[in-house]
Design an enzyme around this catalytic site. Structure first.
Site, PDB file in Angstrom:
ATOM      1  N   HIS A 123     -13.421  81.579 -22.984  1.00 38.56           N
ATOM      2  CA  HIS A 123     -13.326  80.204 -23.474  1.00 38.56           C
ATOM      3  C   HIS A 123     -11.921  79.638 -23.323  1.00 38.56           C
ATOM      4  CE1 HIS A 123     -17.254  80.706 -26.024  1.00 38.56           C
ATOM      5  NE2 HIS A 123     -17.465  80.634 -24.737  1.00 38.56           N
ATOM      6  N   CYS A 158       1.242  59.073 -18.624  1.00 37.09           N
ATOM      7  CA  CYS A 158       0.455  57.858 -18.358  1.00 37.09           C
ATOM      8  C   CYS A 158       0.033  57.118 -19.629  1.00 37.09           C
ATOM      9  CB  CYS A 158      -0.761  58.204 -17.512  1.00 37.09           C
ATOM     10  SG  CYS A 158      -2.075  59.044 -18.455  1.00 37.09           S
ATOM     11  N   SER A 198     -21.464  86.083 -33.369  1.00 33.61           N
ATOM     12  CA  SER A 198     -22.813  85.734 -33.835  1.00 33.61           C
ATOM     13  C   SER A 198     -23.815  85.794 -32.684  1.00 33.61           C
ATOM     14  CB  SER A 198     -22.810  84.338 -34.458  1.00 33.61           C
ATOM     15  OG  SER A 198     -22.434  83.382 -33.482  1.00 33.61           O
TER      16      SER A 198
HETATM   17  P1  OAD Z   1     -19.020  82.931 -34.650  1.00 23.65           P
HETATM   18  O1  OAD Z   1     -18.171  82.236 -35.662  1.00 23.65           O
HETATM   19  O2  OAD Z   1     -20.244  82.267 -34.186  1.00 23.65           O
HETATM   20  O3  OAD Z   1     -19.445  84.351 -35.224  1.00 23.65           O
HETATM   21  C1  OAD Z   1     -18.517  85.164 -35.869  1.00 23.65           C
HETATM   22  C2  OAD Z   1     -19.211  86.412 -36.300  1.00 23.65           C
HETATM   23  O4  OAD Z   1     -18.236  87.263 -36.842  1.00 23.65           O
HETATM   24  C3  OAD Z   1     -20.285  86.188 -37.356  1.00 23.65           C
HETATM   25  O5  OAD Z   1     -21.479  86.816 -36.948  1.00 23.65           O
HETATM   26  C4  OAD Z   1     -19.702  86.855 -38.592  1.00 23.65           C
HETATM   27  O6  OAD Z   1     -20.697  87.503 -39.360  1.00 23.65           O
HETATM   28  C5  OAD Z   1     -18.796  87.891 -37.971  1.00 23.65           C
HETATM   29  N1  OAD Z   1     -17.678  88.323 -38.828  1.00 23.65           N
HETATM   30  C6  OAD Z   1     -17.123  87.717 -39.895  1.00 23.65           C
HETATM   31  N2  OAD Z   1     -16.136  88.460 -40.412  1.00 23.65           N
HETATM   32  C7  OAD Z   1     -16.049  89.578 -39.643  1.00 23.65           C
HETATM   33  C8  OAD Z   1     -15.226  90.740 -39.676  1.00 23.65           C
HETATM   34  N3  OAD Z   1     -14.259  90.902 -40.592  1.00 23.65           N
HETATM   35  N4  OAD Z   1     -15.440  91.684 -38.738  1.00 23.65           N
HETATM   36  C9  OAD Z   1     -16.416  91.554 -37.804  1.00 23.65           C
HETATM   37  N5  OAD Z   1     -17.209  90.473 -37.726  1.00 23.65           N
HETATM   38  C10 OAD Z   1     -17.036  89.494 -38.631  1.00 23.65           C
HETATM   39  O7  OAD Z   1     -18.028  83.324 -33.461  1.00 23.65           O
HETATM   40  P2  OAD Z   1     -18.374  83.545 -31.923  1.00 23.65           P
HETATM   41  O8  OAD Z   1     -19.608  84.347 -31.760  1.00 23.65           O
HETATM   42  O9  OAD Z   1     -17.122  84.014 -31.311  1.00 23.65           O
HETATM   43  O10 OAD Z   1     -16.859  78.139 -28.972  1.00 23.65           O
HETATM   44  O11 OAD Z   1     -18.655  82.059 -31.495  1.00 23.65           O
HETATM   45  C11 OAD Z   1     -18.834  81.747 -30.156  1.00 23.65           C
HETATM   46  C12 OAD Z   1     -18.279  80.385 -29.871  1.00 23.65           C
HETATM   47  O12 OAD Z   1     -18.794  79.422 -30.783  1.00 23.65           O
HETATM   48  C13 OAD Z   1     -16.786  80.269 -30.068  1.00 23.65           C
HETATM   49  O13 OAD Z   1     -16.039  80.754 -28.995  1.00 23.65           O
HETATM   50  C14 OAD Z   1     -16.608  78.788 -30.234  1.00 23.65           C
HETATM   51  C15 OAD Z   1     -17.716  78.572 -31.229  1.00 23.65           C
HETATM   52  O14 OAD Z   1     -18.176  77.298 -31.428  1.00 23.65           O
HETATM   53  C16 OAD Z   1     -16.447  76.910 -28.745  1.00 23.65           C
HETATM   54  O15 OAD Z   1     -15.790  76.292 -29.555  1.00 23.65           O
HETATM   55  C17 OAD Z   1     -16.864  76.374 -27.409  1.00 23.65           C
END
Ligand code: OAD
Length: 261
Positions: A123, A158, A198
């Site tokens: 990303h 710009c 997630s």
């Molecule tokens: P998410 O915020 O969707 O998911 C984070 C995950 O981390 C969740 O399932 C939580 O349960 C878990 N979590 C929380 N605390 C934790 C810990 N201490 N150890 C391990 N896991 C933990 O994040 P991403 O899957 O990265 O994109 O989200 C994907 C994309 O959605 C991001 O890159 C971003 C977002 O919107 C854009 O902005 C385009």
């Protein structure tokens, strides 16, 4: 999490100790214990803000100030954050030859600061800002410095009002080189270690399927359930900052099945 001989943690350690081309796939949760709020899950950013308004290209074009108001504070948090034991354990697992690469959805740079070397940033990375009108770029730090008096920030060349950080928004494609590197890694790894995602945002969330379809072991570290739990070989339920150092300790202790570097 208990680590008896038949526990998921012990299973995961055995699988990881036997891997020669292990790949980690990380999301926001790996940085949660560095003080960076995740997007989803308990207390996630999208429980407070609308992702379409704050992180989509359409929302940004309509009103860039909405994005910058949220991003101004989040950037400060990124700047203050330090790698946590989960980032450090992943770097150590790469150094010891159990992982060959990290594919991350994060833009916080903490894997690099923890010492990981082969990192694929799906990303993007938020260190620069580009004007969508004239294409000129400047460091994020310089834009950040004028946000207190200028919102949205304006292009110095710009005067355009659509200065966008070099991170991927909803509605944009992923950086082509990073996406193809990630596909290659997920398609050739002999183990996939998924940490803190997630697994809901495509195309990134489709990568684990490339490993699952080949039948290679898939391990998941997350305190909350994910859509792939039922297909994983081990689900380690808890915070990555506690689980990954313990996993690394067990892998290291398993000694003779470690890869020869
Ligand atoms: P998410 O915020 O969707 O998911 C984070 C995950 O981390 C969740 O399932 C939580 O349960 C878990 N979590 C929380 N605390 C934790 C810990 N201490 N150890 C391990 N896991 C933990 O994040 P991403 O899957 O990265 O994109 O989200 C994907 C994309 O959605 C991001 O890159 C971003 C977002 O919107 C854009 O902005 C385009």
């Amino acid at each position: 999490m208990p680590a008896g001989p038949d526990s998921p943690l012990a299973d995961a350690a055995r699988l990881l100790a036997g891997a020669r081309r292990g790949v980690a796939f990380t999301g926001a949760g790996v940085s949660a214990e560095s003080g960076i709020t995740t997007f989803r899950g308990e207390g996630g950013l999208w429980t407070k803000y609308d992702p379409v308004q704050t992180a989509s290209l359409a929302g940004f074009l309509a009103d860039p100030a909405v994005y910058w108001r949220v991003s101004r504070d989040r950037w400060q948090t990124y700047r203050r954050a330090e790698p946590n034991p989960a980032h450090l354990a992943l770097a150590a697992l790469e150094a010891s030859g159990h992982l060959t690469a990290i594919v991350t959805q994060n833009t916080d740079g903490l894997h690099r600061r923890a010492g990981s070397r082969h990192i694929v940033e799906l990303h993007g990375e938020g260190g620069r800002v580009r004007c969508l009108s004239c294409g000129s770029e400047e460091p994020r730090a310089e834009v950040q410095a004028r946000l207190s008096s200028e919102l949205p920030p304006l292009c110095r060349r710009c005067g355009g009002r659509h200065l966008k950080p070099t991170v991927v928004f909803f509605g944009e494609g992923l950086p082509a080189a990073a996406l193809s590197a990630a596909i290659e890694l997920a398609g050739t790894c002999d183990l996939l270690l998924i940490v803190g995602s997630s697994l809901t945002v495509n195309p990134a969330a489709m990568l684990p399927d490339l490993a699952l379809r080949r039948g290679v072991p898939v391990l998941i570290v997350n305190p909350e359930p994910t859509p792939l739990d039922s297909r994983a070989d081990a689900v380690l339920s808890g915070p990555a900052g506690l689980i990954l150092p313990e996993l690394m300790r067990l892998v290291t202790a398993s000694g003779d099945s470690s890869p020869v570097l």
